[in-house]
Design an enzyme around this catalytic site. Structure first.
Site, PDB file in Angstrom:
ATOM      1  N   GLU A 508     -34.998 -16.909 -36.896  1.00  0.00           N
ATOM      2  CA  GLU A 508     -35.173 -17.571 -35.588  1.00  0.00           C
ATOM      3  C   GLU A 508     -34.015 -18.515 -35.239  1.00  0.00           C
ATOM      4  O   GLU A 508     -34.222 -19.641 -34.813  1.00  0.00           O
ATOM      5  CB  GLU A 508     -36.526 -18.301 -35.521  1.00  0.00           C
TER       6      GLU A 508
HETATM    7  C1  LIG Z   1     -36.203 -12.344 -44.308  1.00  0.00           C
HETATM    8  C2  LIG Z   1     -35.787 -12.160 -42.899  1.00  0.00           C
HETATM    9  C3  LIG Z   1     -36.741 -11.859 -41.931  1.00  0.00           C
HETATM   10  C4  LIG Z   1     -36.345 -11.608 -40.626  1.00  0.00           C
HETATM   11  N1  LIG Z   1     -37.275 -11.214 -39.692  1.00  0.00           N
HETATM   12  C5  LIG Z   1     -36.844 -10.758 -38.480  1.00  0.00           C
HETATM   13  C6  LIG Z   1     -37.754 -10.150 -37.562  1.00  0.00           C
HETATM   14  O1  LIG Z   1     -38.950 -10.047 -37.818  1.00  0.00           O
HETATM   15  N2  LIG Z   1     -37.265  -9.688 -36.396  1.00  0.00           N
HETATM   16  C7  LIG Z   1     -35.951  -9.796 -36.059  1.00  0.00           C
HETATM   17  O2  LIG Z   1     -35.565  -9.320 -35.003  1.00  0.00           O
HETATM   18  N3  LIG Z   1     -35.056 -10.388 -36.903  1.00  0.00           N
HETATM   19  C8  LIG Z   1     -35.478 -10.863 -38.099  1.00  0.00           C
HETATM   20  N4  LIG Z   1     -34.580 -11.439 -38.980  1.00  0.00           N
HETATM   21  C9  LIG Z   1     -33.194 -11.565 -38.589  1.00  0.00           C
HETATM   22  C10 LIG Z   1     -32.719 -12.997 -38.387  1.00  0.00           C
HETATM   23  O3  LIG Z   1     -33.149 -13.472 -37.159  1.00  0.00           O
HETATM   24  C11 LIG Z   1     -31.179 -12.952 -38.531  1.00  0.00           C
HETATM   25  O4  LIG Z   1     -30.925 -12.819 -39.904  1.00  0.00           O
HETATM   26  C12 LIG Z   1     -30.515 -14.158 -37.973  1.00  0.00           C
HETATM   27  O5  LIG Z   1     -30.557 -14.104 -36.582  1.00  0.00           O
HETATM   28  C13 LIG Z   1     -29.048 -14.278 -38.414  1.00  0.00           C
HETATM   29  O6  LIG Z   1     -28.363 -13.086 -38.250  1.00  0.00           O
HETATM   30  P1  LIG Z   1     -27.491 -12.501 -39.457  1.00  0.00           P
HETATM   31  O7  LIG Z   1     -28.315 -12.516 -40.682  1.00  0.00           O
HETATM   32  O8  LIG Z   1     -26.939 -11.195 -39.024  1.00  0.00           O
HETATM   33  O9  LIG Z   1     -26.327 -13.544 -39.670  1.00  0.00           O
HETATM   34  P2  LIG Z   1     -24.986 -13.691 -38.827  1.00  0.00           P
HETATM   35  O10 LIG Z   1     -25.267 -13.619 -37.381  1.00  0.00           O
HETATM   36  O11 LIG Z   1     -23.963 -12.758 -39.385  1.00  0.00           O
HETATM   37  O12 LIG Z   1     -24.591 -15.181 -39.153  1.00  0.00           O
HETATM   38  C14 LIG Z   1     -23.903 -15.583 -40.343  1.00  0.00           C
HETATM   39  C15 LIG Z   1     -23.665 -17.082 -40.293  1.00  0.00           C
HETATM   40  O13 LIG Z   1     -22.850 -17.412 -39.179  1.00  0.00           O
HETATM   41  C16 LIG Z   1     -23.458 -18.441 -38.404  1.00  0.00           C
HETATM   42  N5  LIG Z   1     -23.085 -18.220 -36.996  1.00  0.00           N
HETATM   43  C17 LIG Z   1     -23.101 -17.065 -36.299  1.00  0.00           C
HETATM   44  N6  LIG Z   1     -22.668 -17.271 -35.046  1.00  0.00           N
HETATM   45  C18 LIG Z   1     -22.360 -18.576 -34.933  1.00  0.00           C
HETATM   46  C19 LIG Z   1     -21.846 -19.413 -33.887  1.00  0.00           C
HETATM   47  N7  LIG Z   1     -21.565 -18.960 -32.671  1.00  0.00           N
HETATM   48  N8  LIG Z   1     -21.643 -20.715 -34.154  1.00  0.00           N
HETATM   49  C20 LIG Z   1     -21.914 -21.224 -35.367  1.00  0.00           C
HETATM   50  N9  LIG Z   1     -22.417 -20.489 -36.388  1.00  0.00           N
HETATM   51  C21 LIG Z   1     -22.629 -19.186 -36.183  1.00  0.00           C
HETATM   52  C22 LIG Z   1     -24.937 -18.321 -38.668  1.00  0.00           C
HETATM   53  O14 LIG Z   1     -25.576 -19.565 -38.491  1.00  0.00           O
HETATM   54  C23 LIG Z   1     -24.948 -17.879 -40.135  1.00  0.00           C
HETATM   55  O15 LIG Z   1     -24.884 -19.023 -40.941  1.00  0.00           O
HETATM   56  C24 LIG Z   1     -34.977 -11.719 -40.279  1.00  0.00           C
HETATM   57  C25 LIG Z   1     -34.033 -12.070 -41.248  1.00  0.00           C
HETATM   58  C26 LIG Z   1     -34.418 -12.286 -42.541  1.00  0.00           C
HETATM   59  C27 LIG Z   1     -33.378 -12.610 -43.561  1.00  0.00           C
END
Ligand SMILES: Cc1cc2nc3c(=O)[nH]c(=O)nc-3n(C[C@H](O)[C@H](O)[C@H](O)COP(=O)(O)OP(=O)(O)OC[C@H]3O[C@@H](n4cnc5c(N)ncnc54)[C@H](O)[C@@H]3O)c2cc1C
Length: 834
Positions: A508
Site C-alpha cells: 500500500e
Molecule cells: C507480500 C506482498 C503483498 C502484496 N499484496 C498486493 C496485493 O494484494 N495487490 C496488489 O496489487 N499489490 C500487492 N503488493 C504489491 C505492493 O503494493 C508493491 O510491492 C509496492 O507497491 C512496491 O512495489 P515494488 O515491490 O515493485 O517496489 P518498487 O516500486 O520497485 O520500489 C522499490 C523501492 O523504491 C522506492 N520508490 C519507488 N519509487 C519511488 C519514488 N518516486 N520516490 C521515492 N521512492 C520510490 C520504494 O519505496 C521502494 O523502497 C504486495 C506486495 C507484497 C510484497
C-alpha cells in the site's frame, strides 16, 4: 532615547500587523505614521540630517507602493495579472492521475498543522474510541474465539497455510464483510471497530490478519460498496460478506510497482461473445504479481488501462485506468502458484491473462465508470492506509510490549531481571512510547474515518510512521529476548511479527515512497491553505475567473507567509510561552504551547520550501522526507494529547505523555534542522535558520529518569500496563506461549521477596544453585524461606524454565515441505513467454 522607543513601537506594530494578517493599507498607514513621527520636529534634534536628506524619500516610496497596491484595480494590473501569466506559463501541468490522487481524499487536522495555528477543538471533537454493543459483542465473542483457535506455528511453519477450519470460521462469522452494509448482509461495522478487530487477530497471527484484511479493504468489497452498480452490489456483496467468494485485488505488475499507474495491462473495447450473445466488452491482457489471496481467489478485482479504438463508448480512445470484477474461473484467467513472502503463510501469488474477453458490465460501476479506476483506488486507499496497516502496527507494538516486558521481568541474568538493567531500559522505553503513541494516532485516525473522512495526507503519514515505529518495536523486542526470539518454533511469539514487518513496510505504498514523496511533496499541495487554490486557479480555462481566484488566494498566501515569519520568530524567542492552549488543558498546557510553536515553525519552513522549490519539490526528497517526519511528529503528538484527555487524564499515564512529548518535539526539531541545514538555497537557509532557530535548538530527548519511571510501569502488573496494551488478545492459558508469559509474570512478581531471600543465600554460599541440588528445598530446610514461599518459588522455577526454553527439532521436521519432488520453484513467469 525617543528614537529607541519609536523603533520598539515599530517592531511591536509590525508583529501585531503581521500576526493579525492585516491588509496592505494598514501596513501603508502604519509605516506613514511612523515616518511622520520620525521626521517631525519631535525627533529632528537627533535625526535632523536624515530626516531632511533625500534618503527620506525612500521609505515614503514604500508607503506609496503599499498604498497603490491596496487599490484593487492597480494591484490587479501591475502585480496580479503579470504574476498570474508568468506562473501559469511555468507551472508544471498536474497529470490526470496526480489530479485524481489529489482530488481523492479529504483534508482534516493535517491542514490545521500546515496552517501554523491549529484549532485544537477540531481535534477534540473527533470522537474518542466508541464501539456499539454489537461490535463489542463481536470483539469479545467470535474475535476472541478466532484468537483461541489460531496456532501461529502450525500456520506459519507446519502447514504454511491457513487451516480450513479457520477459513470456515471467518467466513461463517462474517469477518470478510465487516464494512459491508447490513443491507447487503455484511456486519456494517465502523472502521474503528474493524481496526480493533483486525489488530486483535494480527497479534495472534499476522497471516490470519492479512486474510481478513484484504476482503475488508480494497478487496474489492469496498470498491463495489462505493461504486458498484445495483446488480453488482446485489450479487457480489452478500457473497463476499458470507465468504462465498474469496476476493483479491490485482494492481501491481512486474514493471509497475510503486508507479502503479504506469501499468502495461491493457483492455481494448470491442464486441465479443459472452454467454452466447454478442455484447460490447473489453479484450484484456495483463500480468500481475504479489497478489494477496490471489492463489485462493474466486473473484479477481483487476486494474488495467482501457483504450477504445473504435470509440464504441463514444468518449474517445484513451479511457484510462479501469477496475473490473473477473471471476477466477473465467476462460483465459490464469491464477499462478504462490510467492513465499518473508516466510509467511498467507496466500500470495501472480496472475495473468491474454486476450481475455469480458463484458463491459463487469467493470465496477458499469460502463460509465470505465476510466475512473484510479480515482476509485485513491479514494479507497486513503481509508485503507488509515485503518488496516496502522491497526496491525498498533496491535503489534502493544502485544510486543506486553510480552517483552513480561519476559524482561521473568528472565534474570546477573541475579537481576534483565528489564531492570539500564541498557535494556532504553529499548523498553522506546517500546512504551511506541505502544502509547501508535495506539493514540490509530484511534484518532480510525475515528476520523468512521465519521466519513478520507484523510489522504494523514493516511500516508499513518501508513509509514506506524509501520516504521512498529519495526523499531519488533527489533527492540528481538534484542531484549536475545537467543530466545531468534530460535523459531511453536513457543516463539516474536518471530511472526518480525517476519511480517517487511510486508507491512512495502504494501500500500512502500514506505520510502510514502515518506519522501506522498506525505509532504504531494501532501503540501492538499493541506497547504492556499497553494492548491493557486494551482487550481492557474489551471482554470476561464482566464478571468482564474485570475480572480488567483488574486484572492495569492493575497491570503502573502499575508499567511508574512504572519508565519513574524509568528514563528516571536514564539521561538519567547520559547513558546504565548502559544495557544485549549480550555481545560490541565497538566498538558506546556505541551500544547510547544506544539503550537512547532506548528508555527513548520508552517513557515513548509511554505517557504514549497515557494522556493516549486516544481522541484518531488526531486528534493531528502528535504520533503524530513518535512514529512516533522509533520508526522506534530500529528502523533497531537493524538497523544487527545488520547490522554479521552482517557480521562489518568495520573499513571502522565509520565508516558511527557515521554512522548519530549521525544516527539526533539525528533521534530531534528527533522526541521535537517531540512533547514540542507536547504539548497543559501539565503533561504539563512532566513530559515534566523526565524526557526534564532536562539538555537533547545529541545532535548526525554531524560533517563523519565524512561526509568515509564519502564517501571510495565515491569509490574497494573492498570497502566493494561491500558498501554488495550484491545489486544491476552491469553491466560499456561499452555499458550503468550498465556504462559502472563501466568509466569504474575507469579514472578508475587515471589519477588522470596526470590531476594534465596538470591542472598546463594550469594552468601548458604545454598548452591546448580544442577543436581534442590536449592529451594535447602533454603526451606535452613529457614531462609517459609514453606509457602518455597512452594511459590518452585512454581516460579517451573514456569520460568518453560518461558526461557527454546524449541528444537529433528532435522526431518524442519525440511521445507515445499521442496518435495514436483514442487520445484519456477523463478520467473512472463506473460510474453506463455
Ligand atoms: C507480500 C506482498 C503483498 C502484496 N499484496 C498486493 C496485493 O494484494 N495487490 C496488489 O496489487 N499489490 C500487492 N503488493 C504489491 C505492493 O503494493 C508493491 O510491492 C509496492 O507497491 C512496491 O512495489 P515494488 O515491490 O515493485 O517496489 P518498487 O516500486 O520497485 O520500489 C522499490 C523501492 O523504491 C522506492 N520508490 C519507488 N519509487 C519511488 C519514488 N518516486 N520516490 C521515492 N521512492 C520510490 C520504494 O519505496 C521502494 O523502497 C504486495 C506486495 C507484497 C510484497
Amino acid at each position: 532615547m525617543p528614537e529607541l522607543v519609536l523603533i520598539v513601537l515599530c517592531i511591536i506594530g509590525a508583529f501585531v500587523l503581521a500576526m493579525r494578517r492585516a491588509p496592505l493599507w494598514m501596513w501603508a498607514a502604519g509605516l506613514a505614521a511612523a515616518l511622520l513621527i520620525w521626521q517631525s520636529g519631535m525627533l529632528r534634534g537627533q535625526f535632523g540630517e536624515f530626516a531632511g536628506g533625500t534618503l527620506a524619500l525612500l521609505p515614503w516610496a514604500v508607503v506609496a507602493i503599499l498604498a497603490a497596491l491596496s487599490a484593487p484595480a492597480v494591484r490587479r494590473s501591475v502585480l496580479i495579472r503579470p504574476l498570474y501569466s508568468k506562473i501559469k506559463g511555468i507551472l508544471p501541468k498536474v497529470s490526470a492521475t496526480e489530479q485524481e490522487a489529489l482530488n481523492a481524499g479529504t483534508i482534516g487536522f493535517d491542514a490545521e498543522l500546515f496552517s501554523g495555528q491549529p484549532d485544537w477543538d477540531k481535534l477534540r471533537t473527533v470522537p474518542a474510541v466508541t464501539l456499539s454493543e454489537e461490535e463489542k459483542a463481536f470483539l469479545d465473542g467470535p474475535t476472541n474465539e478466532l484468537c483461541r483457535m489460531i496456532n501461529d506455528w502450525t500456520i506459519r511453519h507446519n502447514e504454511r497455510e491457513i487451516p480450513v477450519e479457520i477459513w470456515d470460521f471467518v467466513r461463517k462469522q462474517g469477518f470478510f464483510g465487516m464494512l459491508i452494509s447490513k443491507e447487503h448482509e455484511g456486519l456494517g461495522f465502523s472502521p474503528q471497530a474493524m481496526s480493533i478487530i483486525i489488530g486483535r487477530i494480527s497479534t495472534r497471527s499476522p497471516d490470519v490478519g492479512n486474510v481478513v484484511i484484504v476482503p475488508n479493504s480494497l478487496g474489492p468489497g469496498e470498491l463495489i460498496e462505493k461504486y458498484g452498480t445495483p446488480e453488482q452490489k446485489q450479487h457480489y456483496l452478500p457473497r463476499l460478506a458470507k465468504g462465498l467468494e474469496v476476493p483479491c485485488f490485482s494492481l501491481t505488475g512486474p514493471t509497475s510497482g510503486s508507479d502503479a499507474a504506469s501499468m502495461r495491462d491493457v483492455g481494448y473495447v470491442t464486441r465479443g461473445t459472452h454467454e452466447g450473445k454478442e455484447v460490447v466488452g473489453i479484450r484484456l491482457s495483463w500480468e500481475k504479481r504479489y497478489i494477496t489471496l490471489g492463489p485462493n481467489a474466486t473473484l479477481v478485482g483487476l486494474a488495467f488501462r482501457v483504450f477504445d479504438p473504435e470509440n464504441l463508448l463514444g468518449r474517445g480512445e484513451d479511457r484510462g485506468i479501469t477496475v473490473a470484477l473477473v471471476p477466477a474461473d473465467h476462460p483465459g484467467v490464469e491464477i499462478g502458484r504462490r510467492h513465499l513472502p518473508s516466510g509467511t503463510a498467507f496466500p500470495n501469488g501472480p496472475n495473468w491473462g491474454k486476450d481475455v474477453f469480458i463484458p463491459i458490465d463487469w467493470v465496477i460501476g458499469g460502463e460509465k465508470m470505465v476510466g475512473q479506476g484510479w480515482r476509485m483506488l485513491m479514494e479507497c486507499l486513503a481509508a485503507g492506509r488509515s485503518i488496516t496497516l496502522p491497526a496491525g502496527a498498533a496491535a503489534g507494538a502493544k502485544s510486543l510490549l506486553r510480552n517483552t516486558s513480561a519476559y524482561a521481568r521473568i528472565r534474570k541474568q546477573f541475579d537481576l531481571p534483565i528489564g531492570r538493567m539500564e541498557g535494556l531500559e532504553e529499548p523498553l522505553t522506546r517500546m512504551v512510547e511506541n505502544a502509547y503513541a501508535i495506539e493514540a494516532a490509530r484511534a484518532a485516525t480510525a475515528s476520523m474515518v468512521s465519521r466519513g473522512e478520507k484523510p489522504s495526507v494523514i493516511s500516508a503519514l499513518m501508513k509509514y510512521q506506524s509501520t516504521e515505529r512498529m519495526r523499531r518495536s519488533v527489533n527492540d523486542a528481538m534484542d531484549l529476548h536475545g537467543g530466545r526470539a531468534i530460535c523459531d518454533g511453536p513457543s516463539n511469539y516474536v518471530m511472526a511479527a518480525y517476519q511480517m514487518m517487511p510486508v507491512a513496510i512495502t504494501v500500500e505504498g512502500a514506505n520510502i515512497l510514502t515518506r519522501s514523496l506522498i506525505t509532504f511533496a504531494q501532501g503540501a499541495l492538499r493541506s497547504h491553505p492556499y497553494l492548491y487554490k493557486e494551482i487550481q486557479a492557474c489551471q482554470d480555462p476561464d482566464e478571468e475567473q482564474g485570475l480572480e481566484a488567483f488574486e484572492t488566494a495569492f493575497i491570503d498566501h502573502v499575508s499567511f507567509a508574512v504572519s508565519n515569519v513574524f509568528g514563528a520568530f516571536f514564539h521561538n524567542v519567547t520559547f513558546g510561552w504565548f502559544g495557544s492552549v485549549p480550555e481545560k488543558a490541565y497538566g498538558t498546557a506546556q505541551w500544547y504551547r510547544q506544539l503550537w510553536r512547532a506548528s508555527r515553525n513548520f508552517a513557515f519552513v513548509a511554505d517557504l520550501t514549497v515557494a522556493v522549490l516549486g516544481g522541484g519539490l518531488k526531486t528534493r526528497q531528502k528535504i520533503t522526507g524530513r518535512l514529512a517526519d516533522a509533520l508526522s511528529e506534530l500529528y502523533f503528538l497531537s493524538c497523544v494529547l487527545k488520547r490522554y484527555e479521552d482517557d480521562g487524564k489518568p495520573a499513571g499515564d502522565r509520565d508516558i505523555v511527557a515521554l512522548c512529548a519530549r521525544n516527539g518535539l526533539f525528533r521534530f526539531q531534528e527533522a526541521m534542522r535537517g531540512a533547514v541545514d540542507n536547504f539548497p538555497s543559501l539565503p533561504v537557509r539563512w532566513l530559515m535558520r534566523a526565524v526557526a532557530f534564532p536562539l538555537g535548538a533547545h529541545y532535548k530527548p526525554a531524560p533517563d529518569w523519565l524512561g526509568h519511571r515509564c519502564v517501571a510501569l510495565v515491569l509490574a502488573p497494573g492498570e497502566v500496563r493494561d491500558r498501554l496494551t488495550r484491545f489486544i488478545y491476552v491469553s491466560q492459558d499456561a499452555n499458550d506461549p503468550t498465556g504462559l508469559l502472563e501466568v509466569a509474570f504474575a507469579k514472578v512478581v508475587a515471589a519477588e521477596a522470596a526470590e531476594k531471600k534465596l538470591d542472598r543465600a546463594v550469594r552468601a554460599g548458604q545454598v548452591r544453585r546448580v544442577h543436581g541440588t534442590d536449592w529451594i528445598g535447602d533454603a526451606a530446610r535452613l529457614g531462609i524461606v517459609s514453606d509457602d514461599e518455597a512452594r511459590l518459588l518452585r512454581e516460579v522455577e517451573t514456569l520460568t524454565a518453560r518461558v526461557i526454553a527454546v524449541d528444537h527439532f529433528d532435522p526431518a521436521e524442519v525440511r521445507p515441505h515445499y521442496m518435495t519432488p514436483g514442487h520445484n520453484a519456477r523463478a520467473v513467469h512472463t506473460a510474453a513467454a506463455e
